[in-house]
Design an enzyme around this catalytic site. Structure first.
Site, PDB file in Angstrom:
ATOM      1  N   LYS A   1     -19.726  -5.169   6.503  1.00  0.00           N
ATOM      2  CA  LYS A   1     -18.889  -6.318   6.504  1.00  0.00           C
ATOM      3  C   LYS A   1     -18.403  -6.884   7.761  1.00  0.00           C
ATOM      4  O   LYS A   1     -18.614  -6.399   8.842  1.00  0.00           O
ATOM      5  CB  LYS A   1     -17.351  -5.655   6.197  1.00  0.00           C
ATOM      6  CG  LYS A   1     -17.114  -5.790   4.568  1.00  0.00           C
ATOM      7  CD  LYS A   1     -15.685  -5.347   4.263  1.00  0.00           C
ATOM      8  CE  LYS A   1     -15.174  -5.703   2.829  1.00  0.00           C
ATOM      9  NZ  LYS A   1     -13.868  -5.540   2.717  1.00  0.00           N
TER      10      LYS A   1
ATOM     11  N   SER B   1      -3.072  -7.586   3.087  1.00  0.00           N
ATOM     12  CA  SER B   1      -3.334  -7.480   4.348  1.00  0.00           C
ATOM     13  C   SER B   1      -3.888  -8.853   5.257  1.00  0.00           C
ATOM     14  O   SER B   1      -3.896  -9.101   6.264  1.00  0.00           O
ATOM     15  CB  SER B   1      -4.410  -6.432   4.565  1.00  0.00           C
ATOM     16  OG  SER B   1      -4.077  -5.265   3.966  1.00  0.00           O
TER      17      SER B   1
ATOM     18  N   ARG C   1      -1.418  -6.118  -8.296  1.00  0.00           N
ATOM     19  CA  ARG C   1      -0.218  -7.049  -8.113  1.00  0.00           C
ATOM     20  C   ARG C   1      -0.004  -8.247  -9.106  1.00  0.00           C
ATOM     21  O   ARG C   1       0.834  -8.699  -9.268  1.00  0.00           O
ATOM     22  CB  ARG C   1      -0.426  -7.759  -6.561  1.00  0.00           C
ATOM     23  CG  ARG C   1      -0.313  -6.560  -5.292  1.00  0.00           C
ATOM     24  CD  ARG C   1      -0.919  -7.166  -4.159  1.00  0.00           C
ATOM     25  NE  ARG C   1      -2.292  -7.435  -4.259  1.00  0.00           N
ATOM     26  CZ  ARG C   1      -3.128  -7.966  -3.178  1.00  0.00           C
ATOM     27  NH1 ARG C   1      -2.458  -7.811  -2.127  1.00  0.00           N
ATOM     28  NH2 ARG C   1      -4.323  -8.132  -3.403  1.00  0.00           N
TER      29      ARG C   1
ATOM     30  N   HIS D   1       0.886  -1.106  -0.043  1.00  0.00           N
ATOM     31  CA  HIS D   1      -0.042   0.112   0.026  1.00  0.00           C
ATOM     32  C   HIS D   1       0.855   1.185   0.067  1.00  0.00           C
ATOM     33  O   HIS D   1       0.642   2.163  -0.698  1.00  0.00           O
ATOM     34  CB  HIS D   1      -0.890   0.177   1.188  1.00  0.00           C
ATOM     35  CG  HIS D   1      -1.874  -1.034   1.360  1.00  0.00           C
ATOM     36  ND1 HIS D   1      -2.110  -1.794   2.522  1.00  0.00           N
ATOM     37  CD2 HIS D   1      -2.777  -1.510   0.462  1.00  0.00           C
ATOM     38  CE1 HIS D   1      -3.085  -2.600   2.260  1.00  0.00           C
ATOM     39  NE2 HIS D   1      -3.573  -2.497   1.047  1.00  0.00           N
TER      40      HIS D   1
HETATM   41  O1  PNS Z   1      -8.708  -2.963   0.214  1.00  0.00           O
HETATM   42  P1  PNS Z   1      -9.733  -3.514  -0.154  1.00  0.00           P
HETATM   43  O2  PNS Z   1     -10.371  -4.176   0.837  1.00  0.00           O
HETATM   44  O3  PNS Z   1      -9.417  -4.423  -1.426  1.00  0.00           O
HETATM   45  O4  PNS Z   1     -10.610  -2.171  -0.769  1.00  0.00           O
HETATM   46  C1  PNS Z   1     -11.609  -2.408  -1.438  1.00  0.00           C
HETATM   47  C2  PNS Z   1     -12.602  -0.920  -1.900  1.00  0.00           C
HETATM   48  C3  PNS Z   1     -12.708  -0.441  -0.391  1.00  0.00           C
HETATM   49  C4  PNS Z   1     -11.708  -0.270  -2.526  1.00  0.00           C
HETATM   50  C5  PNS Z   1     -13.904  -1.342  -2.411  1.00  0.00           C
HETATM   51  O5  PNS Z   1     -14.506  -2.427  -1.722  1.00  0.00           O
HETATM   52  C6  PNS Z   1     -14.723  -0.126  -2.300  1.00  0.00           C
HETATM   53  O6  PNS Z   1     -14.680   0.661  -3.319  1.00  0.00           O
HETATM   54  N1  PNS Z   1     -15.752  -0.060  -1.371  1.00  0.00           N
HETATM   55  C7  PNS Z   1     -16.478   1.053  -1.350  1.00  0.00           C
HETATM   56  C8  PNS Z   1     -18.075   0.611  -1.848  1.00  0.00           C
HETATM   57  C9  PNS Z   1     -17.936   0.665  -3.555  1.00  0.00           C
HETATM   58  O7  PNS Z   1     -17.733   1.742  -3.885  1.00  0.00           O
HETATM   59  N2  PNS Z   1     -18.672  -0.241  -4.113  1.00  0.00           N
HETATM   60  C10 PNS Z   1     -18.832  -0.434  -5.456  1.00  0.00           C
HETATM   61  C11 PNS Z   1     -17.639  -0.894  -6.283  1.00  0.00           C
HETATM   62  S1  PNS Z   1     -17.814  -0.939  -7.964  1.00  0.00           S
END
Ligand code: PNS
Length: 180
Positions: free
Chosen positions: A45, A136, A99, A21
């Site tokens: 979640k 993570s 990645r 990150h």
């Molecule tokens: O670190 P992560 O858990 O891989 O991050 C995922 C994240 C937070 C970027 C993704 O789940 C997200 O954007 N969540 C917010 C909800 C949202 O915007 N959903 C629509 C996705 S198209």
């Protein structure tokens, strides 16, 4: 550095922040100028290992320790949609790290969805190849059983993981989500 073009949003769970990150944040500062690290506070979640306040603090400490990042990075929580956080933060676009092809497939679908719904675009930054194995989820799993994660996370995060898992390392439930 002088050719940077704006301000980007880097959203994620950061549970916890790892060196992959931090590399994406560093690259995004170099490429674009200003980065808003948006930390998802999701009530739906399963509970995060670290609460939102602690995740924000750990990221802020790591950014402060990386002196080359200076004042180019803001850290803020968000709930709901990343595109709404992007609109509120008045960024030019969203940035994500890649990645591997697994990341690409997930991120490409999110990028297309976000673009189709709101017009907010996403750009990808390739990860440092030396850090591409870090996630993570696996950091949490290794730390939970007392393994060494010092080479995968900032020092403050390593310390926080030791404190978190020092009393009760037993997992509460298996994790079924993709590593992040
Ligand atoms: O670190 P992560 O858990 O891989 O991050 C995922 C994240 C937070 C970027 C993704 O789940 C997200 O954007 N969540 C917010 C909800 C949202 O915007 N959903 C629509 C996705 S198209």
């Amino acid at each position: 550095m002088g050719r940077s073009i704006g301000r980007v949003l880097y959203p994620g769970s950061f549970d916890p922040l790892h060196l992959g990150h931090l590399d994406v944040i560093t690259q995004a500062v170099e490429l674009f100028g200003n980065v808003v690290v948006a930390v998802l506070h999701n009530h739906e979640k399963p509970p995060a290992a670290f609460g939102i306040e602690q995740r924000l603090e750990l990221i802020e400490s790591a950014i402060a320790a990386a002196t080359e990042l200076g004042a180019s990075v803001e850290v803020q929580p968000f709930e709901g949609l990343a595109v709404d956080a992007a609109t509120r933060a008045e960024v030019d676009f969203i940035v994500k790290g890649l990645r591997n092809t697994g990341d690409f497939e997930i991120e490409q679908q999110m990028a297309h969805t976000n673009w189709s719904v709101t017009g907010v675009r996403t750009v990808y930054v390739p990860c440092d190849p030396a850090l591409g194995y870090i996630s993570s989820r696996f950091v949490r799993e290794i730390a939970r059983y007392g393994g060494d994660v010092d080479h995968m996370v900032p020092a403050g995060v390593a310390g926080a993981l030791r404190v978190l898992y020092s009393s009760d390392p037993a997992p509460t439930s298996p994790e079924m989500t993709a590593p992040s």
